[in-house]
Design an enzyme around this catalytic site. Structure first.
Site, PDB file in Angstrom:
ATOM      1  CG  ASP A 251      -2.051  -0.944   1.328  1.00 12.73           C
ATOM      2  OD1 ASP A 251      -2.374  -1.218  -0.037  1.00 12.73           O
ATOM      3  OD2 ASP A 251      -2.796  -1.119   2.112  1.00 12.73           O
ATOM      4  CE  LYS A 273      -7.778   0.001  -1.859  1.00 16.22           C
ATOM      5  NZ  LYS A 273      -7.095  -1.061  -1.518  1.00 16.22           N
ATOM      6  CG  MET A 386      -8.223   6.974   7.255  1.00 12.88           C
ATOM      7  SD  MET A 386      -9.137   5.669   6.243  1.00 12.88           S
ATOM      8  CE  MET A 386      -9.730   4.759   7.873  1.00 12.88           C
TER       9      MET A 386
END
Length: 467
Positions: A251, A273, A386
């Site tokens: 990632d 991502k 997040m």
């Protein structure tokens, strides 16, 4: 990588040492038990007989001439007269040799690493000539764990290398054979000096591996947490899997420093991502993992933090198992733990917080968000992943649910990494705090009484260096 440590065969190589002091003797000792042809020049006179290394070549009491340097591979120069040493080094280069002037790294073609000599197995530690004592100390630590019998194992492998290549032409299959062999009783027997038994066991393993009746190699998927970015926070199990991997699917949050710990010839596939930018859709990532494993590869799915904490590791595990492929999960240090530790923020504290909750500020599109009303209790630490992009809504929802606007908050960006930043404030100022930080890396929000105990960037002690 600032320096490249090349392995130079010494069979038939000519090595020249110039000097008679301890630095020259140290270079000379390196090659006494090697197959190299040694020439030793002592223009300032030979050392005392008691200082003379056993089996050293006869010292030649003069400076080397051009003819003496012809055909030399390596030339070591340890003289007090630096100007003279540089002149000899230039003559060595003219003769096609590589020259090393002791304690003059800037004028040397190579530097002498700290070496661990196990005959067939040689381990070197280099610091580019900047910190030889550090290299020596690191060598001592490695030497303590390196088996004395490693040379015997390497010697046995050398004897069988041709036979193994003929019997197992496929590169990956051959590599797996050697990995099994080096972890088998054959290697233990060789390390103990029981070479005949070791050879028989190795041949038995080779016959089994080359048999057409052997099952095709089955792949496996390791779903691994890479931690927050600091490579020293990798678990030992994760490190072993990285160094055994054929394919690494990683990632965006996996740091370069972590990837540097992986086997260099493993195939690396980036599927990173970012918010609003999924370079590879999740279902394609899962199919990629399955396809690589079905090809017989050992696949490492490397995910930042822990794969089971907002990392979609559960979805990937289900997909791999449904395909009938063996899957192994290796946990990692999740961002909340790393950010808290690196800033001194206790997630629980007997005086301030009796509970901690990990929550995502970015639910699945169309999915149900966090129940902030149930998370607004005092004496409760929230670690929000997040959440920076939703800081204004999160703060408003918590205050509306009864959380005091003066509740301490902390925002940590790039936790545990060299570029970590940490700032503190109040819940009612959280959106402005996030805006002031102008975040460019992954960040975690901490909300609760314990956030006041974090050490922010403007609270760290300054270290002044005197001119």
């Amino acid at each position: 990588m600032r320096v490249f440590l090349a392995s130079i065969p010494l069979e038939g190589a000519k090595v020249v040492v110039v000097g008679a002091g301890e630095p020259a003797l140290a270079k000379l000792r390196l090659f006494l038990n090697s197959p190299a042809a040694l020439a030793w020049f002592t223009p300032d006179g030979a050392p005392a007989v008691l200082e003379m290394p056993q089996s050293a070549p006869r010292p030649i009491a003069r400076l080397p001439e051009a003819a003496d340097l012809n055909g030399a591979r390596l030339v070591f120069i340890a003289l007090h007269d630096v100007t003279l040493a540089r002149r000899i080094a230039e003559a060595a280069r003219d003769a096609g040799a590589q020259a090393n002037i002791v304690d003059q790294p800037g004028f040397s073609d190579f530097h002498t690493p700290a070496l661990i000599d196990r005959d067939e197995v040689v381990v070197a530690v280099a610091t580019g000539g900047n910190a030889p004592i550090l290299a020596r100390d690191l060598r001592s630590r490695i030497e303590a764990v390196l088996p004395q019998g490693a040379a015997s194992v390497a010697r046995l492998a050398g004897e069988l290398r041709g036979a193994v290549k003929d019997a197992i032409p496929d590169f990956l299959a051959r590599r797996r054979f050697w990995e099994r062999a080096f972890r088998s009783p054959a290697a233990d027997l060789a390390a103990e000096g029981r070479m005949a038994e070791a050879r028989r066991e190795m041949v038995r393993l080779l016959n089994a591996a080359a048999s057409p009746r052997e099952e095709a190699a089955k792949g496996v998927v390791h779903i691994i947490g890479a931690g927050p970015g600091d490579p020293e926070l990798l678990t030992l199990k994760a490190l072993r899997a990285l160094q055994d991997a054929d394919v690494i699917i990683h990632d965006k949050l996996v740091s370069v420093e972590v990837l540097d710990r992986a086997r260099r010839d493993a195939k690396r596939i980036y599927v990173g991502k970012a918010r609003g930018d999924h370079s590879v859709p999740q279902d394609q990532i899962e199919q990629l993992m399955i396809a690589e494993a079905r090809a017989g590869h050992r696949v490492v799915r490397l995910k930042g933090g822990d794969p089971f904490v907002f990392g979609r590791g559960g979805e990937e595990l289900e997909a791999v198992r449904a395909a009938g492929i063996k899957a192994i999960v290796v946990p990692g240090i999740t961002a909340a733990l790393a950010c808290a530790a690196s800033t001194g923020l206790p997630l629980t504290h007997r005086d301030h917080a009796q509970a901690v909750t990990f929550v995502t500020g970015q639910p699945k599109p169309g999915g149900q968000g966090a129940d902030w009303a149930r998370l607004a209790a005092p004496n409760h630490t929230l670690a929000v992943y997040m959440g920076a992009g939703q800081a204004e809504q999160i703060a408003a929802d918590l205050i509306a649910a009864g959380r005091d606007g003066a509740t301490p908050v902390a925002v940590v960006e790039n936790g545990s990494r060299p570029d970590q930043r940490a700032f503190k404030g109040r819940l009612d100022d959280l959106p402005a705090l996030v805006a002031r930080m102008e975040l460019t890396g992954p960040a975690l929000l901490f909300i609760g009484e314990t956030a006041a105990l974090a050490v922010a960037d403007d609270e760290r002690p300054r270290i002044e260096v005197a001119a």
